[in-house]
Design a protein around this motif. Sequence first.
Motif, PDB file in Angstrom:
ATOM      1  N   SER A   1       5.024   3.629  -0.509  1.00  0.00           N
ATOM      2  CA  SER A   1       5.608   2.933  -1.384  1.00  0.00           C
ATOM      3  C   SER A   1       6.704   2.289  -0.884  1.00  0.00           C
ATOM      4  CB  SER A   1       5.675   3.586  -2.929  1.00  0.00           C
ATOM      5  OG  SER A   1       6.491   4.507  -2.863  1.00  0.00           O
TER       6      SER A   1
ATOM      7  N   TRP B 165       1.619  -0.168  -6.409  1.00  0.00           N
ATOM      8  CA  TRP B 165       1.629   0.493  -5.056  1.00  0.00           C
ATOM      9  C   TRP B 165       2.938   0.447  -4.426  1.00  0.00           C
ATOM     10  CZ3 TRP B 165      -2.303  -3.067  -2.291  1.00  0.00           C
ATOM     11  CH2 TRP B 165      -3.535  -3.019  -2.562  1.00  0.00           C
ATOM     12  N   GLU B 166       3.805  -0.452  -4.600  1.00  0.00           N
ATOM     13  CA  GLU B 166       5.230  -0.394  -4.200  1.00  0.00           C
ATOM     14  C   GLU B 166       5.975   0.487  -5.156  1.00  0.00           C
ATOM     15  OE1 GLU B 166       7.039  -4.405  -3.869  1.00  0.00           O
ATOM     16  OE2 GLU B 166       5.800  -4.941  -2.004  1.00  0.00           O
TER      17      GLU B 166
END
Length: 95
Positions: A14, A45-46
């Motif tokens: 991430s 996701w980040e």
Amino acid sequence: NAIKANKGGKIMISENLYSLRKIYEMTQEEVAEKIGVSRQALAKWENGDTLPDIEKCTLLAELYNVTLDELVTHSKGEYNLNVPPKGKHIFGILF
């Protein structure tokens, strides 16, 4: 502990996804469009809420010109270094 190992991996990818996007000066929308996902998926996701599948990881590695291994496992470490581009390895720090 397998849970800690998975959590650690999630944190590394991430952070790498976020820092690479910033280095390439792209928005979440631009990256999402290039790899065929929604902006919301990329944001998750980040943030480390979810993980991209292997196909998307491969596309992201190609987009950012990094190896798949570096994308997934690179840690900035004590020198706060970003993921190196493919074929470029840092063997030491120059001051």
